[in-house]
Design a protein around this motif. Structure first.
Motif, PDB file in Angstrom:
ATOM      1  N   MET A   1       0.915  -1.215   0.036  1.00 53.47           N
ATOM      2  CA  MET A   1      -0.035   0.039  -0.100  1.00 53.47           C
ATOM      3  C   MET A   1       0.710   1.244   0.006  1.00 53.47           C
ATOM      4  SD  MET A   1      -3.165  -0.929  -0.104  1.00 53.47           S
ATOM      5  CE  MET A   1      -3.855   0.471   0.578  1.00 53.47           C
ATOM      6  N   PHE A   2       0.278   2.174  -0.603  1.00 53.09           N
ATOM      7  CA  PHE A   2       1.052   3.346  -0.789  1.00 53.09           C
ATOM      8  C   PHE A   2       0.136   4.572  -0.086  1.00 53.09           C
ATOM      9  CE2 PHE A   2       2.578   0.581  -3.740  1.00 53.09           C
ATOM     10  CZ  PHE A   2       3.990   0.456  -3.494  1.00 53.09           C
ATOM     11  N   THR A   3       0.479   5.919  -0.355  1.00 55.21           N
ATOM     12  CA  THR A   3      -0.171   7.011   0.111  1.00 55.21           C
ATOM     13  C   THR A   3      -0.112   8.268  -1.163  1.00 55.21           C
ATOM     14  OG1 THR A   3       1.632   8.413   0.810  1.00 55.21           O
ATOM     15  CG2 THR A   3       0.570   6.749   2.270  1.00 55.21           C
ATOM     16  N   GLY A   4       0.420   8.131  -2.185  1.00 53.91           N
ATOM     17  CA  GLY A   4       0.374   8.931  -3.288  1.00 53.91           C
ATOM     18  C   GLY A   4       1.400  10.225  -2.843  1.00 53.91           C
ATOM     19  N   ILE A   5       1.955  10.331  -1.650  1.00 48.39           N
ATOM     20  CA  ILE A   5       2.929  11.324  -1.611  1.00 48.39           C
ATOM     21  C   ILE A   5       4.403  10.771  -1.851  1.00 48.39           C
ATOM     22  CG2 ILE A   5       3.981  12.742   0.505  1.00 48.39           C
ATOM     23  CD1 ILE A   5       0.945  13.147  -0.163  1.00 48.39           C
ATOM     24  N   ILE A   6       4.871  11.502  -3.066  1.00 46.59           N
ATOM     25  CA  ILE A   6       6.039  11.110  -3.850  1.00 46.59           C
ATOM     26  C   ILE A   6       7.216  11.502  -2.961  1.00 46.59           C
ATOM     27  CG2 ILE A   6       7.523  11.725  -5.824  1.00 46.59           C
ATOM     28  CD1 ILE A   6       4.596   9.944  -6.268  1.00 46.59           C
ATOM     29  N   GLN A   7       8.201  10.516  -2.769  1.00 47.57           N
ATOM     30  CA  GLN A   7       9.333  10.533  -1.993  1.00 47.57           C
ATOM     31  C   GLN A   7      10.636  10.986  -2.735  1.00 47.57           C
ATOM     32  OE1 GLN A   7       9.290   6.689  -0.470  1.00 47.57           O
ATOM     33  NE2 GLN A   7       8.367   7.265   1.257  1.00 47.57           N
ATOM     34  N   ALA A   8      10.494  10.758  -3.946  1.00 49.56           N
ATOM     35  CA  ALA A   8      11.878  11.267  -4.837  1.00 49.56           C
ATOM     36  C   ALA A   8      11.429  11.139  -6.299  1.00 49.56           C
ATOM     37  CB  ALA A   8      13.059  10.429  -4.662  1.00 49.56           C
ATOM     38  N   VAL A   9      11.948  11.531  -7.160  1.00 52.64           N
ATOM     39  CA  VAL A   9      12.219  11.591  -8.676  1.00 52.64           C
ATOM     40  C   VAL A   9      13.145  10.866  -9.128  1.00 52.64           C
ATOM     41  CG1 VAL A   9      11.913  12.832 -10.954  1.00 52.64           C
ATOM     42  CG2 VAL A   9      10.483  13.616  -8.986  1.00 52.64           C
ATOM     43  N   GLY A  10      12.878   9.820  -9.782  1.00 52.12           N
ATOM     44  CA  GLY A  10      14.292   8.953 -10.136  1.00 52.12           C
ATOM     45  C   GLY A  10      14.174   9.043 -11.726  1.00 52.12           C
ATOM     46  N   GLU A  11      15.020   7.927 -12.304  1.00 54.90           N
ATOM     47  CA  GLU A  11      15.061   8.156 -13.602  1.00 54.90           C
ATOM     48  C   GLU A  11      15.469   6.424 -14.202  1.00 54.90           C
ATOM     49  OE1 GLU A  11      18.047   9.760 -17.111  1.00 54.90           O
ATOM     50  OE2 GLU A  11      18.203  10.551 -15.200  1.00 54.90           O
ATOM     51  N   ILE A  12      14.661   6.268 -15.170  1.00 53.54           N
ATOM     52  CA  ILE A  12      15.081   4.725 -15.971  1.00 53.54           C
ATOM     53  C   ILE A  12      16.521   4.986 -16.586  1.00 53.54           C
ATOM     54  CG2 ILE A  12      14.209   3.078 -17.419  1.00 53.54           C
ATOM     55  CD1 ILE A  12      11.272   4.129 -16.960  1.00 53.54           C
ATOM     56  N   LYS A  13      17.244   4.248 -16.092  1.00 50.81           N
ATOM     57  CA  LYS A  13      18.787   4.253 -16.488  1.00 50.81           C
ATOM     58  C   LYS A  13      18.811   3.235 -17.525  1.00 50.81           C
ATOM     59  CE  LYS A  13      20.586   7.560 -14.112  1.00 50.81           C
ATOM     60  NZ  LYS A  13      20.992   9.017 -14.970  1.00 50.81           N
ATOM     61  N   GLN A  14      18.299   2.040 -17.563  1.00 47.89           N
ATOM     62  CA  GLN A  14      18.386   1.025 -18.588  1.00 47.89           C
ATOM     63  C   GLN A  14      17.285   0.024 -18.496  1.00 47.89           C
ATOM     64  OE1 GLN A  14      21.910  -1.742 -17.442  1.00 47.89           O
ATOM     65  NE2 GLN A  14      22.797  -1.246 -19.586  1.00 47.89           N
ATOM     66  N   ILE A  15      17.253  -0.647 -19.591  1.00 44.54           N
ATOM     67  CA  ILE A  15      15.994  -1.349 -19.768  1.00 44.54           C
ATOM     68  C   ILE A  15      16.410  -2.653 -20.710  1.00 44.54           C
ATOM     69  CG2 ILE A  15      13.729  -1.715 -21.123  1.00 44.54           C
ATOM     70  CD1 ILE A  15      13.097   1.243 -20.752  1.00 44.54           C
ATOM     71  N   ARG A  16      16.192  -3.904 -20.105  1.00 47.29           N
ATOM     72  CA  ARG A  16      16.721  -5.167 -20.810  1.00 47.29           C
ATOM     73  C   ARG A  16      15.315  -6.066 -20.826  1.00 47.29           C
ATOM     74  NH1 ARG A  16      20.248  -4.586 -16.494  1.00 47.29           N
ATOM     75  NH2 ARG A  16      22.370  -4.226 -17.008  1.00 47.29           N
ATOM     76  N   PRO A  17      15.176  -6.903 -21.847  1.00 46.57           N
ATOM     77  CA  PRO A  17      14.187  -7.685 -21.998  1.00 46.57           C
ATOM     78  C   PRO A  17      14.244  -8.885 -20.932  1.00 46.57           C
ATOM     79  CG  PRO A  17      15.077  -7.514 -24.208  1.00 46.57           C
ATOM     80  CD  PRO A  17      15.989  -6.846 -22.993  1.00 46.57           C
ATOM     81  N   ILE A  18      13.293  -9.258 -20.300  1.00 44.48           N
ATOM     82  CA  ILE A  18      13.426 -10.582 -19.355  1.00 44.48           C
ATOM     83  C   ILE A  18      13.736 -11.650 -19.921  1.00 44.48           C
ATOM     84  CG2 ILE A  18      12.128 -11.746 -17.610  1.00 44.48           C
ATOM     85  CD1 ILE A  18      10.643  -9.116 -16.724  1.00 44.48           C
ATOM     86  N   GLN A  19      14.625 -12.432 -19.506  1.00 42.93           N
ATOM     87  CA  GLN A  19      15.055 -13.617 -20.397  1.00 42.93           C
ATOM     88  C   GLN A  19      15.317 -13.458 -21.816  1.00 42.93           C
ATOM     89  OE1 GLN A  19      11.708 -16.349 -19.164  1.00 42.93           O
ATOM     90  NE2 GLN A  19      12.707 -16.729 -17.179  1.00 42.93           N
ATOM     91  N   GLY A  20      15.919 -12.343 -21.975  1.00 39.43           N
ATOM     92  CA  GLY A  20      16.100 -12.161 -23.551  1.00 39.43           C
ATOM     93  C   GLY A  20      15.189 -11.880 -24.425  1.00 39.43           C
ATOM     94  N   HIS A  21      13.866 -11.897 -24.072  1.00 38.14           N
ATOM     95  CA  HIS A  21      12.761 -11.706 -24.754  1.00 38.14           C
ATOM     96  C   HIS A  21      11.844 -10.531 -24.306  1.00 38.14           C
ATOM     97  CE1 HIS A  21       9.880 -12.269 -27.918  1.00 38.14           C
ATOM     98  NE2 HIS A  21      10.553 -13.250 -28.506  1.00 38.14           N
ATOM     99  N   SER A  22      11.416  -9.456 -25.132  1.00 41.20           N
ATOM    100  CA  SER A  22      10.636  -8.512 -24.600  1.00 41.20           C
ATOM    101  C   SER A  22       9.324  -8.997 -24.131  1.00 41.20           C
ATOM    102  CB  SER A  22      10.336  -7.439 -25.540  1.00 41.20           C
ATOM    103  OG  SER A  22      10.051  -7.843 -26.841  1.00 41.20           O
ATOM    104  N   ASP A  23       8.629 -10.213 -24.948  1.00 42.07           N
ATOM    105  CA  ASP A  23       7.450 -10.792 -24.818  1.00 42.07           C
ATOM    106  C   ASP A  23       7.210 -11.103 -23.320  1.00 42.07           C
ATOM    107  OD1 ASP A  23       6.796 -10.322 -27.161  1.00 42.07           O
ATOM    108  OD2 ASP A  23       6.915 -12.399 -27.890  1.00 42.07           O
ATOM    109  N   ASN A  24       8.337 -11.559 -22.510  1.00 42.29           N
ATOM    110  CA  ASN A  24       8.255 -11.779 -21.122  1.00 42.29           C
ATOM    111  C   ASN A  24       8.301 -10.487 -20.130  1.00 42.29           C
ATOM    112  OD1 ASN A  24       8.484 -14.778 -21.773  1.00 42.29           O
ATOM    113  ND2 ASN A  24      10.806 -14.336 -22.069  1.00 42.29           N
TER     114      ASN A  24
END
Length: 199
Positions: A1-24
């Protein structure tokens, strides 16, 4: 559960397909910004722009989460390197409930219609899908990209909220513009009441 009070702004640094396939699905490496990760462990939940995700690894100020293809299909903002994201750790039962009860399960995405200043604040108007309109009410709660906000007006399939300068300064909502999509989660109490009325 959350409250909707944001604690920080982050940044997506890297994206990889799970198990080498984006369908996963995708594995995201996220910089936590100013959020303290010292009390976070693998298996803990963090809301990323309103989406509850499970931490898989931690390295310094970076953490990784896996996002299923199902989640990617019904949310926005989790599939681009460099995307800024709102972050909130799961609440403890002893925490203050500064916003409202948020599950981190996005109901739908909406589209920004208007985002402009009014005096010292900003008005944000969002077009919502028909499927969630019945859960919106004047002065009720809505979560937009993980941020707890109050509905000020509903007209047709659009609703508006006011954003104070502090909210804009500490969240990604300052980056919004007409035409952009946002993650929406309605008040869970409204959903339960609606369900009870149909039984």
């Amino acid at each position: 559960m959350f409250t909707g009070i944001i604690q920080a702004v982050g940044e997506i640094k890297q994206i990889r397909p799970i198990q080498g396939h984006s369908d996963n699905g995708l594995s995201l490496e996220i910089s936590a910004g100013e959020m303290d990760l010292s009390d976070v462990m693998a298996g803990d939940s963090i809301a990323v722009s309103g989406v509850c995700l499970t931490v898989t690894t931690l390295t310094g100020n970076l953490f990784t989460v896996d996002v299923s293809q199902e989640t990617l299909s019904c949310t926005q903002g989790l599939d681009q390197v460099g995307m800024h994201v709102n972050l909130e750790k799961a609440m403890r039962l002893s925490d203050r409930l500064g916003g409202h009860l948020v599950s981190g399960h996005v109901d739908a995405t909406g589209t920004v219609v208007k985002f402009e200043p009014i005096g010292e604040s900003f008005v944000l108007i969002i077009q919502a899908p028909e499927s969630i309109l019945r859960y919106l009410t004047h002065k009720g709660s809505i979560t937009v990209n993980g941020v707890s906000l109050t509905v000020n007006k509903i007209e047709g399939n659009e609703f508006s909220v006011n954003l104070i300068p502090h909210t804009l300064a500490v969240t990604t909502l300052q980056e919004l513009a007409p035409g952009m999509r946002v993650n929406l989660e309605t008040d869970m109490l409204a959903r339960y009441v609606a369900r009870l009325l149909t039984i």
